[in-house]
Scaffold this motif. Structure first.
Motif, PDB file in Angstrom:
ATOM      1  N   LEU A  40      50.281  18.448 -58.007  1.00 54.67           N
ATOM      2  CA  LEU A  40      50.031  18.898 -56.136  1.00 54.67           C
ATOM      3  C   LEU A  40      51.301  18.154 -55.770  1.00 54.67           C
ATOM      4  O   LEU A  40      51.796  18.871 -54.571  1.00 54.67           O
ATOM      5  CB  LEU A  40      49.012  17.602 -56.057  1.00 54.67           C
ATOM      6  N   ARG A  41      52.362  17.282 -55.644  1.00 54.60           N
ATOM      7  CA  ARG A  41      52.777  16.645 -54.944  1.00 54.60           C
ATOM      8  C   ARG A  41      54.393  17.649 -55.377  1.00 54.60           C
ATOM      9  O   ARG A  41      55.308  17.954 -54.680  1.00 54.60           O
ATOM     10  CB  ARG A  41      53.801  15.590 -55.907  1.00 54.60           C
ATOM     11  N   ASN A  42      54.292  19.047 -56.087  1.00 54.97           N
ATOM     12  CA  ASN A  42      55.433  19.974 -56.432  1.00 54.97           C
ATOM     13  C   ASN A  42      55.417  21.016 -55.850  1.00 54.97           C
ATOM     14  O   ASN A  42      55.628  21.991 -54.995  1.00 54.97           O
ATOM     15  CB  ASN A  42      55.754  20.509 -57.735  1.00 54.97           C
ATOM     16  N   ILE A  43      53.866  21.173 -54.914  1.00 56.98           N
ATOM     17  CA  ILE A  43      53.816  22.464 -54.197  1.00 56.98           C
ATOM     18  C   ILE A  43      54.276  22.885 -52.654  1.00 56.98           C
ATOM     19  O   ILE A  43      55.016  23.909 -52.546  1.00 56.98           O
ATOM     20  CB  ILE A  43      51.710  22.609 -53.991  1.00 56.98           C
ATOM     21  N   PRO A  44      54.203  21.540 -52.160  1.00 59.44           N
ATOM     22  CA  PRO A  44      55.790  21.684 -50.005  1.00 59.44           C
ATOM     23  C   PRO A  44      56.647  22.667 -51.003  1.00 59.44           C
ATOM     24  O   PRO A  44      56.909  23.289 -50.696  1.00 59.44           O
ATOM     25  CB  PRO A  44      55.236  20.688 -50.149  1.00 59.44           C
ATOM     26  N   TYR A  45      57.061  22.119 -52.027  1.00 57.57           N
ATOM     27  CA  TYR A  45      58.308  22.323 -53.053  1.00 57.57           C
ATOM     28  C   TYR A  45      58.726  23.693 -53.793  1.00 57.57           C
ATOM     29  O   TYR A  45      59.637  24.878 -52.824  1.00 57.57           O
ATOM     30  CB  TYR A  45      59.669  21.945 -53.370  1.00 57.57           C
ATOM     31  N   ALA A  46      57.425  23.829 -54.244  1.00 57.72           N
ATOM     32  CA  ALA A  46      57.112  25.656 -54.346  1.00 57.72           C
ATOM     33  C   ALA A  46      57.326  26.620 -53.295  1.00 57.72           C
ATOM     34  O   ALA A  46      57.619  27.692 -52.856  1.00 57.72           O
ATOM     35  CB  ALA A  46      56.022  25.353 -55.914  1.00 57.72           C
ATOM     36  N   VAL A  47      56.296  26.058 -52.552  1.00 55.35           N
ATOM     37  CA  VAL A  47      55.762  27.569 -51.217  1.00 55.35           C
ATOM     38  C   VAL A  47      57.290  27.000 -50.535  1.00 55.35           C
ATOM     39  O   VAL A  47      57.628  28.458 -49.441  1.00 55.35           O
ATOM     40  CB  VAL A  47      54.947  26.379 -50.551  1.00 55.35           C
ATOM     41  N   LEU A  48      58.018  26.453 -50.366  1.00 56.55           N
ATOM     42  CA  LEU A  48      59.234  26.423 -49.442  1.00 56.55           C
ATOM     43  C   LEU A  48      59.680  27.777 -49.976  1.00 56.55           C
ATOM     44  O   LEU A  48      60.732  28.272 -49.419  1.00 56.55           O
ATOM     45  CB  LEU A  48      59.796  24.922 -49.488  1.00 56.55           C
ATOM     46  N   GLY A  49      60.258  27.510 -51.218  1.00 55.21           N
ATOM     47  CA  GLY A  49      61.123  28.230 -52.198  1.00 55.21           C
ATOM     48  C   GLY A  49      60.656  29.393 -52.275  1.00 55.21           C
ATOM     49  O   GLY A  49      60.899  30.083 -52.462  1.00 55.21           O
ATOM     50  N   LEU A  51      58.819  30.684 -49.708  1.00 50.13           N
ATOM     51  CA  LEU A  51      59.450  31.576 -48.364  1.00 50.13           C
ATOM     52  C   LEU A  51      60.510  31.253 -47.977  1.00 50.13           C
ATOM     53  O   LEU A  51      61.017  32.428 -47.649  1.00 50.13           O
ATOM     54  CB  LEU A  51      58.781  30.338 -46.910  1.00 50.13           C
ATOM     55  N   ILE A  52      61.423  31.085 -48.736  1.00 51.83           N
ATOM     56  CA  ILE A  52      63.499  31.294 -48.620  1.00 51.83           C
ATOM     57  C   ILE A  52      63.414  32.180 -49.134  1.00 51.83           C
ATOM     58  O   ILE A  52      64.618  33.088 -48.758  1.00 51.83           O
ATOM     59  CB  ILE A  52      63.368  29.706 -48.729  1.00 51.83           C
ATOM     60  N   ILE A  56      66.037  35.795 -47.983  1.00 49.03           N
ATOM     61  CA  ILE A  56      67.766  35.613 -48.081  1.00 49.03           C
ATOM     62  C   ILE A  56      67.653  36.692 -48.712  1.00 49.03           C
ATOM     63  O   ILE A  56      68.879  37.746 -48.173  1.00 49.03           O
ATOM     64  CB  ILE A  56      67.864  34.875 -49.709  1.00 49.03           C
ATOM     65  N   LEU A  57      67.045  37.324 -49.489  1.00 49.87           N
ATOM     66  CA  LEU A  57      67.137  38.792 -49.812  1.00 49.87           C
ATOM     67  C   LEU A  57      66.987  40.313 -48.632  1.00 49.87           C
ATOM     68  O   LEU A  57      67.751  41.261 -49.449  1.00 49.87           O
ATOM     69  CB  LEU A  57      66.214  39.692 -50.614  1.00 49.87           C
ATOM     70  N   HIS A  58      66.530  39.282 -47.818  1.00 47.58           N
ATOM     71  CA  HIS A  58      66.304  40.727 -46.077  1.00 47.58           C
ATOM     72  C   HIS A  58      67.609  40.368 -45.400  1.00 47.58           C
ATOM     73  O   HIS A  58      67.711  41.045 -44.349  1.00 47.58           O
ATOM     74  CB  HIS A  58      65.224  40.410 -45.757  1.00 47.58           C
ATOM     75  N   ILE A  59      68.388  39.035 -45.390  1.00 48.48           N
ATOM     76  CA  ILE A  59      69.223  38.517 -44.376  1.00 48.48           C
ATOM     77  C   ILE A  59      70.671  40.382 -44.683  1.00 48.48           C
ATOM     78  O   ILE A  59      71.488  40.888 -45.953  1.00 48.48           O
ATOM     79  CB  ILE A  59      70.713  38.192 -44.989  1.00 48.48           C
ATOM     80  N   GLN A  60      70.531  41.032 -43.413  1.00 44.51           N
ATOM     81  CA  GLN A  60      71.547  42.250 -43.226  1.00 44.51           C
ATOM     82  C   GLN A  60      72.955  41.755 -42.965  1.00 44.51           C
ATOM     83  O   GLN A  60      74.281  42.430 -43.578  1.00 44.51           O
ATOM     84  CB  GLN A  60      70.819  43.412 -42.681  1.00 44.51           C
ATOM     85  N   ASP A  61      73.237  41.071 -41.518  1.00 45.71           N
ATOM     86  CA  ASP A  61      74.373  40.938 -41.252  1.00 45.71           C
ATOM     87  C   ASP A  61      75.483  39.950 -41.971  1.00 45.71           C
ATOM     88  O   ASP A  61      75.834  40.340 -42.765  1.00 45.71           O
ATOM     89  CB  ASP A  61      74.492  39.646 -40.232  1.00 45.71           C
ATOM     90  N   ASP A  62      74.877  39.033 -42.357  1.00 37.90           N
ATOM     91  CA  ASP A  62      76.083  37.806 -43.331  1.00 37.90           C
ATOM     92  C   ASP A  62      75.106  37.566 -44.468  1.00 37.90           C
ATOM     93  O   ASP A  62      74.145  36.291 -44.367  1.00 37.90           O
ATOM     94  CB  ASP A  62      76.343  36.874 -41.914  1.00 37.90           C
TER      95      ASP A  62
END
Length: 100
Positions: A40-49, A51-52, A56-62
């Motif tokens: 339960l303590r690691n769920i926020p980090y998993a969700v953050l990953g 989302l991020i 990263i894969l959809h950035i087109q400019d830089d």
């Protein structure tokens, strides 16, 4: 507004309230096993990953912008900072990067 709107609102209210109410009432005063607490303590980090990484894969400019953001977020999370500090730190690093 029709009746279907109110039924939908009631359904969303119940679906949001029950997952919060059930653990509070069933687990009141009980100690969770250490493995459950760790998960339960690691769920926020998993969700953050989760989302991020797609962003990263959809950035087109830089693409370097996304890579720097990911490295920053993962490094801050690795050192055990709260999720808000990870997000704010990553935004700060990318704001500085965007100035150059």
């Amino acid at each position: 507004m029709g009746a279907s709107y109110w039924w939908m609102l009631l359904g969303m209210t119940v679906a949001t309230y029950l997952p919060r109410m059930i653990p509070l009432t069933l687990l009141d005063g009980k100690e969770l096993p250490p493995i459950v607490s760790g998960v339960l303590r690691n769920i926020p980090y998993a969700v953050l990953g989760a989302l991020i990484f797609p962003a990263i894969l959809h950035i087109q400019d830089d693409i370097l912008f996304g890579i720097i953001g990911a490295i920053t977020a993962f490094a801050l999370a690795f050192f055990g900072l709260d999720v808000m500090f990870v997000v704010i730190g990553t935004i700060a690093v990318l704001a500085v990067y965007s100035l150059f």
